[in-house]
Write an enzyme that holds these catalytic residues in place. Structure first.
Site, PDB file in Angstrom:
ATOM      1  CD  GLU A  87      -2.886  -1.028   0.007  1.00 42.33           C
ATOM      2  OE1 GLU A  87      -3.461   0.053  -0.228  1.00 42.33           O
ATOM      3  OE2 GLU A  87      -3.031  -2.050  -0.691  1.00 42.33           O
ATOM      4  CB  SER A 356     -47.580 -38.194  35.350  1.00 38.95           C
ATOM      5  OG  SER A 356     -48.756 -38.922  35.060  1.00 38.95           O
TER       6      SER A 356
END
Length: 650
Positions: A87, A356
């Protein structure tokens, strides 16, 4: 041309450039004065939110943006050199703006009539990414240059490079070099060699174009360019011969896959309830510590998936959830084997008739009305209660039983009698107090409430049983421990919300009866050697749902396996002919609890308190009830008068 005219022309030729220079100087001074340098630390690009296990280790990372700032000293020199080679090869001596690059870009832009090329240095790229908008205008470009000059003058090259590496976008949702190193290689930025460093630097020009997973040829060419630059500057001892292995691309869906995806969704729902929607989470850089215990969660997944086929048959769901009594912290949650394939959470979104397992609430309600554990009940089968005929599982009569025996053996006829003595409305009220949030308006006037026709979620059941384990103190369930903002500000800290809803002695006696279920009753498969526990099985008629809900002092855990269709019973899979609460759910519960609490101290359950008056004689049979009124549809329709009431089994 007359001499006077020539003098005027010469003055104009000299004056116009001077005016241009003065105007440019004035514009530059104005830009310099009106472009303040943001304070150090003011950069706040979008950040991922991290979800953590209760021990602080990472559970998941959310959001398209991932940023993990690190000091420059923690970045490999190879990465620094590769980025400069890609860069800004003249960065070390740059004032912040490249005059040649700027003039070249300006010439191209003027010829094309629009702003396309940038000619940006690293300082300019950082200024744009950190402080400016992405719009392509001459004004923004000018401010970018001013900021770049100010940044290098006031902060120096090393600090600007560090800030740049922590801000710039590398692709794959990764902002900053550390996040990029993890996304591409699963390693820290400090561990990368020159080959890996060149891969990352190659992404900066165009993260989409140079991702090796998208275009290997373009990625390889750009990689070679970066290595050429590193060699040119003398930053390579030896040129890498082979392109390094790169991890496959990950999508956001991948991060939410498996059972963990359900945990993430539960946490997101709770964050949303606190005003933080998905966008806030994905860009806010939050640090979220959840209540989920990593070891317990792993034990839950192993226990469920060792007992059941994965994936489950279509229309069949399995859920497990553990809640900490007294605090409400959700410690483990198995909502399904794969959130991506099947996003339905069997713990929080799915529900089934309780069977139950609802008898625990009848038990607590009866004790709170002064009916003791020693009270005798008629367990003969069948029995008629008004227009309801009730039979026990397999139709067997149990004779005269006390409350403990009726609980251990899950005697339907005895429990319906207990509910009638207590009052179905009181049973419904106690169930709601304990933590059942389901609508019981249909069942609250019917003896059928004793047999679990109410549709509940596993989370509700775990919370309600946790209330018994906490001595009658209900705690609201939650999964968020702390939520911290990106600057360390604590946005949320959990404070358990508790309320006493049941007398402590009543809870102790209820647990005493429920221990008999594990010792000698229908829940024997849930036993954990050396660790006392209490619980209750539950199986609906037609075997469409099977439950085991149980507690030890540290944990309340609900396990449910259920079918979404009434005509598709739980039969013939996982090596079990007929799934009941005492089979697969109880086994899963026992296996999970043993592993989840391995190494944890063994804590006793409370001794029975012996609440209530002396034993009372059994109620007359049949118990008188007013005629049933048809008050609308139910999850399972009531039987016709005189027909057996077989809404629940063991």
């Amino acid at each position: 041309m007359a001499p006077a005219t020539r003098r005027r022309v010469r003055r104009a030729l000299v004056g116009v450039p001077l005016l241009v220079l003065l105007a440019a100087a004035a514009a530059s001074a104005w830009l310099w004065a009106t472009t303040p340098l943001p304070a150090a630390g003011a950069v706040q690009p979008p950040q991922a939110t991290v979800l953590r296990w209760s021990d602080g280790s990472e559970l998941a990372r959310l959001g398209a943006h991932d940023r993990r700032p690190v000091p420059l000293t923690a970045v490999s020199p190879h990465v620094r050199h590769a980025v400069l080679a890609a860069e800004d090869r003249g960065f070390d001596g740059s004032p912040g703006v490249s005059l040649r690059g700027t003039l070249r870009a300006a010439w191209v832009n003027l010829r094309r009539g629009e702003l396309e090329q940038g000619g940006s240095t690293i300082a300019q790229q950082y200024a744009r990414a950190a402080f400016l908008t992405p719009e392509r205008t001459w004004t923004r470009k000018a401010r970018e240059a001013v900021l770049a000059l100010k940044l290098l003058r006031e902060r120096g090259h090393e600090q600007v490079l560090e800030d740049y590496l922590n801000t710039v976008y590398f692709g794959r949702g990764a902002h900053g070099v550390e996040a990029a190193a993890q996304a591409f290689f699963g390693r820290s930025a400090g561990e990368l060699g020159p080959a890996e460093a060149a891969v990352l630097a190659a992404q900066l020009r165009s993260p989409l174009a140079y991702d090796p997973a998208r275009d290997p040829a373009a990625a390889r060419a750009r990689w070679e360019y970066v290595l050429d630059g590193m060699a040119e500057r003398g930053w390579l001892d030896a040129r890498p011969a082979a392109y390094p292995d790169v991890l496959p691309r990950r999508t956001p869906g991948d991060r939410l896959g498996g059972p963990t995806g359900h945990l993430v969704q539960h946490a997101l729902a709770e964050l949303a309830a606190r005003g933080l929607d998905r966008d806030d989470v994905e860009t806010g850089g939050l640090d979220v510590v959840t209540t989920f215990d990593r070891g317990m969660q792993e034990a839950a997944v192993r226990a469920v998936e060792a007992a059941l086929p994965v994936p489950l048959p279509d229309g069949v769901y399995a859920g497990l959830v553990s809640v900490e009594p007294g605090t409400g912290r959700v410690r483990a949650e198995y909502g399904g084997d794969d959130h991506v394939r099947r996003p339905f959470n069997a713990v929080t979104q799915g529900s089934a008739q309780a069977g139950s397992s609802f008898k625990a609430y009848v038990l607590a309600a009866a004790l709170s009305r002064g009916i003791p554990l020693s009270a005798t009940l008629d367990g003969s089968s069948p029995r008629l209660f008004g227009d309801y005929r009730v039979r026990n599982a397999a139709g067997a009569g149990a004779g005269e039983v006390d409350v403990v025996a009726a609980t251990a053996r899950s005697v339907n006829t005895a429990y319906v009698e207990l509910a009638v003595r207590t009052g179905p409305r009181h049973v419904a009220a106690v169930a709601e107090d304990l933590g059942i949030t389901a609508d019981t308006s249909v069942e609250r006037d019917s003896p059928a409430i004793a047999l679990g026709v109410t549709t509940v979620t596993p989370l509700e059941q775990a919370v309600a049983y946790a209330t018994l384990a906490a001595g009658g103190v209900r705690a609201e369930p939650f999964v968020l421990e702390t939520v911290t903002g990106p600057r360390g500000r604590v946005l949320h800290r959990a404070e358990p919300r508790t309320e006493r809803v049941l007398d402590e002695d009543v809870a102790a006696d209820a647990l005493s009866a429920l221990q008999a279920v594990v010792r000698s009753g229908t829940g024997r498969a849930a036993r954990v050697p050396g660790r006392p526990s209490a619980g209750k099985t539950g199986t609906t008629s037609g075997n469409t749902a099977a439950w085991y809900v149980g507690v030890v002092p540290q944990l309340s855990t609900a396990v449910a396996v259920y079918s979404e269709r009434a005509d598709r019973p739980l039969r013939g899979f996982a090596g079990v002919r007929e799934v009941t609460g005492g089979s697969l759910p109880a086994r899963i519960w026992g296996r999970y609890t043993a592993a989840a609490l391995a190494g944890a101290p063994v804590e006793p359950l409370p001794e029975p308190a012996g609440v209530g008056p002396p034993p009372v004689p059994p109620a007359p049979t049949p118990s008188p009830l007013p005629p049933r009124q048809d008050d609308g549809p139910r999850e399972l329709p009531p039987p016709e008068p005189g027909a057996p009431l077989e809404l629940a089994g063991r």
